[in-house]
Motif scaffolding. Structure first.
Motif, PDB file in Angstrom:
ATOM      1  N   THR A  62      63.858  31.595  32.626  1.00 39.18           N
ATOM      2  CA  THR A  62      65.046  31.909  33.743  1.00 39.18           C
ATOM      3  C   THR A  62      65.564  33.153  33.646  1.00 39.18           C
ATOM      4  OG1 THR A  62      66.892  30.349  32.362  1.00 39.18           O
ATOM      5  CG2 THR A  62      65.685  29.371  33.716  1.00 39.18           C
ATOM      6  N   CYS A  63      65.630  33.649  34.916  1.00 39.91           N
ATOM      7  CA  CYS A  63      66.261  34.837  34.649  1.00 39.91           C
ATOM      8  C   CYS A  63      68.006  35.435  33.683  1.00 39.91           C
ATOM      9  CB  CYS A  63      66.827  35.388  35.878  1.00 39.91           C
ATOM     10  SG  CYS A  63      67.400  37.333  36.258  1.00 39.91           S
ATOM     11  N   GLU A  64      67.797  35.932  33.042  1.00 38.50           N
ATOM     12  CA  GLU A  64      69.325  36.206  32.500  1.00 38.50           C
ATOM     13  C   GLU A  64      70.294  36.194  33.351  1.00 38.50           C
ATOM     14  OE1 GLU A  64      69.361  39.289  29.975  1.00 38.50           O
ATOM     15  OE2 GLU A  64      67.742  37.989  28.419  1.00 38.50           O
ATOM     16  N   GLU A  65      69.975  37.069  34.577  1.00 37.30           N
ATOM     17  CA  GLU A  65      70.642  36.977  35.832  1.00 37.30           C
ATOM     18  C   GLU A  65      71.651  36.404  36.641  1.00 37.30           C
ATOM     19  OE1 GLU A  65      73.023  40.117  35.794  1.00 37.30           O
ATOM     20  OE2 GLU A  65      72.077  41.066  33.577  1.00 37.30           O
ATOM     21  N   CYS A  66      70.384  35.839  36.926  1.00 37.40           N
ATOM     22  CA  CYS A  66      71.064  35.247  38.436  1.00 37.40           C
ATOM     23  C   CYS A  66      69.942  33.404  38.333  1.00 37.40           C
ATOM     24  CB  CYS A  66      70.140  35.647  40.268  1.00 37.40           C
ATOM     25  SG  CYS A  66      67.953  35.675  39.192  1.00 37.40           S
ATOM     26  N   GLY A  67      69.770  33.681  36.836  1.00 38.78           N
ATOM     27  CA  GLY A  67      68.926  31.678  36.585  1.00 38.78           C
ATOM     28  C   GLY A  67      67.805  31.316  37.534  1.00 38.78           C
ATOM     29  N   SER A  74      62.122  39.139  38.857  1.00 37.63           N
ATOM     30  CA  SER A  74      61.135  40.773  39.512  1.00 37.63           C
ATOM     31  C   SER A  74      62.969  41.406  40.297  1.00 37.63           C
ATOM     32  CB  SER A  74      60.205  40.583  40.604  1.00 37.63           C
ATOM     33  OG  SER A  74      60.514  39.878  41.677  1.00 37.63           O
ATOM     34  N   VAL A  75      64.062  41.042  40.994  1.00 39.79           N
ATOM     35  CA  VAL A  75      64.843  41.606  41.459  1.00 39.79           C
ATOM     36  C   VAL A  75      65.322  42.399  40.080  1.00 39.79           C
ATOM     37  CG1 VAL A  75      66.693  41.952  42.565  1.00 39.79           C
ATOM     38  CG2 VAL A  75      64.819  40.114  42.904  1.00 39.79           C
ATOM     39  N   HIS A  76      65.640  41.427  39.035  1.00 36.10           N
ATOM     40  CA  HIS A  76      66.694  42.438  38.369  1.00 36.10           C
ATOM     41  C   HIS A  76      65.601  43.301  37.180  1.00 36.10           C
ATOM     42  CE1 HIS A  76      69.748  38.939  39.862  1.00 36.10           C
ATOM     43  NE2 HIS A  76      70.200  39.976  39.516  1.00 36.10           N
ATOM     44  N   ALA A  77      64.429  42.623  36.714  1.00 33.91           N
ATOM     45  CA  ALA A  77      63.563  43.893  36.103  1.00 33.91           C
ATOM     46  C   ALA A  77      64.272  45.222  37.038  1.00 33.91           C
ATOM     47  CB  ALA A  77      62.538  43.179  36.175  1.00 33.91           C
ATOM     48  N   ALA A  78      63.576  45.162  38.490  1.00 35.31           N
ATOM     49  CA  ALA A  78      63.130  46.131  38.798  1.00 35.31           C
ATOM     50  C   ALA A  78      64.617  46.326  38.588  1.00 35.31           C
ATOM     51  CB  ALA A  78      63.264  46.001  40.920  1.00 35.31           C
ATOM     52  N   GLU A  79      65.730  46.431  38.987  1.00 36.34           N
ATOM     53  CA  GLU A  79      67.139  46.865  38.217  1.00 36.34           C
ATOM     54  C   GLU A  79      67.495  47.449  37.097  1.00 36.34           C
ATOM     55  OE1 GLU A  79      70.598  44.260  39.302  1.00 36.34           O
ATOM     56  OE2 GLU A  79      69.665  44.292  41.761  1.00 36.34           O
ATOM     57  N   GLU A  80      66.343  47.704  36.157  1.00 38.68           N
ATOM     58  CA  GLU A  80      66.727  47.527  34.946  1.00 38.68           C
ATOM     59  C   GLU A  80      65.861  48.523  34.618  1.00 38.68           C
ATOM     60  OE1 GLU A  80      68.363  46.159  31.525  1.00 38.68           O
ATOM     61  OE2 GLU A  80      69.353  45.534  34.261  1.00 38.68           O
ATOM     62  N   LEU A  81      64.807  48.746  35.482  1.00 36.94           N
ATOM     63  CA  LEU A  81      63.987  50.138  35.340  1.00 36.94           C
ATOM     64  C   LEU A  81      64.311  51.368  35.601  1.00 36.94           C
ATOM     65  CD1 LEU A  81      60.832  48.671  37.804  1.00 36.94           C
ATOM     66  CD2 LEU A  81      60.999  49.077  34.452  1.00 36.94           C
ATOM     67  N   PRO A  82      64.666  51.778  34.385  1.00 36.16           N
ATOM     68  CA  PRO A  82      65.267  53.452  34.575  1.00 36.16           C
ATOM     69  C   PRO A  82      64.995  54.225  36.376  1.00 36.16           C
ATOM     70  CG  PRO A  82      63.419  53.108  32.214  1.00 36.16           C
ATOM     71  CD  PRO A  82      63.374  52.108  33.729  1.00 36.16           C
ATOM     72  N   ILE A  96      57.719  36.624  32.854  1.00 36.40           N
ATOM     73  CA  ILE A  96      58.319  36.148  31.808  1.00 36.40           C
ATOM     74  C   ILE A  96      57.018  37.175  30.752  1.00 36.40           C
ATOM     75  CG2 ILE A  96      57.497  34.857  30.029  1.00 36.40           C
ATOM     76  CD1 ILE A  96      57.973  32.393  31.407  1.00 36.40           C
ATOM     77  N   ARG A  97      55.733  37.655  31.317  1.00 30.91           N
ATOM     78  CA  ARG A  97      55.608  38.086  30.396  1.00 30.91           C
ATOM     79  C   ARG A  97      55.640  39.754  30.657  1.00 30.91           C
ATOM     80  NH1 ARG A  97      49.596  38.107  29.022  1.00 30.91           N
ATOM     81  NH2 ARG A  97      49.325  36.399  30.343  1.00 30.91           N
ATOM     82  N   ALA A  98      56.042  40.145  32.199  1.00 31.54           N
ATOM     83  CA  ALA A  98      57.283  41.312  32.137  1.00 31.54           C
ATOM     84  C   ALA A  98      57.632  42.146  31.426  1.00 31.54           C
ATOM     85  CB  ALA A  98      56.923  41.444  33.358  1.00 31.54           C
ATOM     86  N   SER A  99      58.620  40.765  30.996  1.00 33.79           N
ATOM     87  CA  SER A  99      59.857  40.450  30.655  1.00 33.79           C
ATOM     88  C   SER A  99      59.913  41.424  28.906  1.00 33.79           C
ATOM     89  CB  SER A  99      60.243  39.653  30.104  1.00 33.79           C
ATOM     90  OG  SER A  99      61.055  38.998  31.885  1.00 33.79           O
ATOM     91  N   LEU A 100      58.637  40.266  28.542  1.00 26.75           N
ATOM     92  CA  LEU A 100      58.237  40.511  26.958  1.00 26.75           C
ATOM     93  C   LEU A 100      57.882  42.138  26.545  1.00 26.75           C
ATOM     94  CD1 LEU A 100      56.351  36.979  26.239  1.00 26.75           C
ATOM     95  CD2 LEU A 100      58.870  37.838  25.357  1.00 26.75           C
ATOM     96  N   GLU A 101      57.108  42.409  27.459  1.00 27.16           N
ATOM     97  CA  GLU A 101      56.848  43.698  27.527  1.00 27.16           C
ATOM     98  C   GLU A 101      57.768  44.487  27.463  1.00 27.16           C
ATOM     99  OE1 GLU A 101      53.323  44.128  30.489  1.00 27.16           O
ATOM    100  OE2 GLU A 101      51.682  42.838  28.540  1.00 27.16           O
ATOM    101  N   SER A 102      58.307  44.514  28.574  1.00 33.88           N
ATOM    102  CA  SER A 102      59.812  45.858  28.636  1.00 33.88           C
ATOM    103  C   SER A 102      60.938  45.539  28.115  1.00 33.88           C
ATOM    104  CB  SER A 102      59.970  45.594  30.588  1.00 33.88           C
ATOM    105  OG  SER A 102      60.632  44.285  30.386  1.00 33.88           O
ATOM    106  N   GLY A 103      61.308  45.118  26.893  1.00 31.50           N
ATOM    107  CA  GLY A 103      62.058  45.077  26.083  1.00 31.50           C
ATOM    108  C   GLY A 103      62.298  43.284  25.267  1.00 31.50           C
ATOM    109  N   GLY A 104      62.314  42.632  26.146  1.00 31.68           N
ATOM    110  CA  GLY A 104      62.508  40.939  25.461  1.00 31.68           C
ATOM    111  C   GLY A 104      64.000  40.479  26.440  1.00 31.68           C
TER     112      GLY A 104
END
Ligand SMILES: [Zn+2]
Length: 59
Positions: free
Chosen positions: A15-20, A41-49, A28-36
């Motif tokens: 589950t998303c750490e931010e919104c659940g 997808s919404v919050h992962a995009a916000e985490e991008l530089p 999940i795969r993208a999260s692992l590759e991007s640092g754990g």
């Protein structure tokens, strides 16, 4: 004793750490590759530089 751990963690957040929100396998795969951090997808995009300040959105 040989406590060598395999790279596969038996406890994987799904589950998303931010919104659940429940994550897809790709997220999940993208999260692992991007640092754990586990983010949807919404919050992962916000985490991008933010090299381009185009995430402000319309006012
Ligand atoms: Zn989220």
């Amino acid at each position: 004793m040989d406590l060598e751990e395999h790279s596969l963690d038996p406890v994987i957040e799904r589950t998303c750490e931010e919104c659940g929100a429940q994550l897809t396998d790709d997220e999940i795969r993208a999260s692992l590759e991007s640092g754990g951090r586990y983010l949807c997808s919404v919050h992962a995009a916000e985490e991008l530089p933010a090299e381009e300040m185009e995430t402000e959105g319309p006012a």
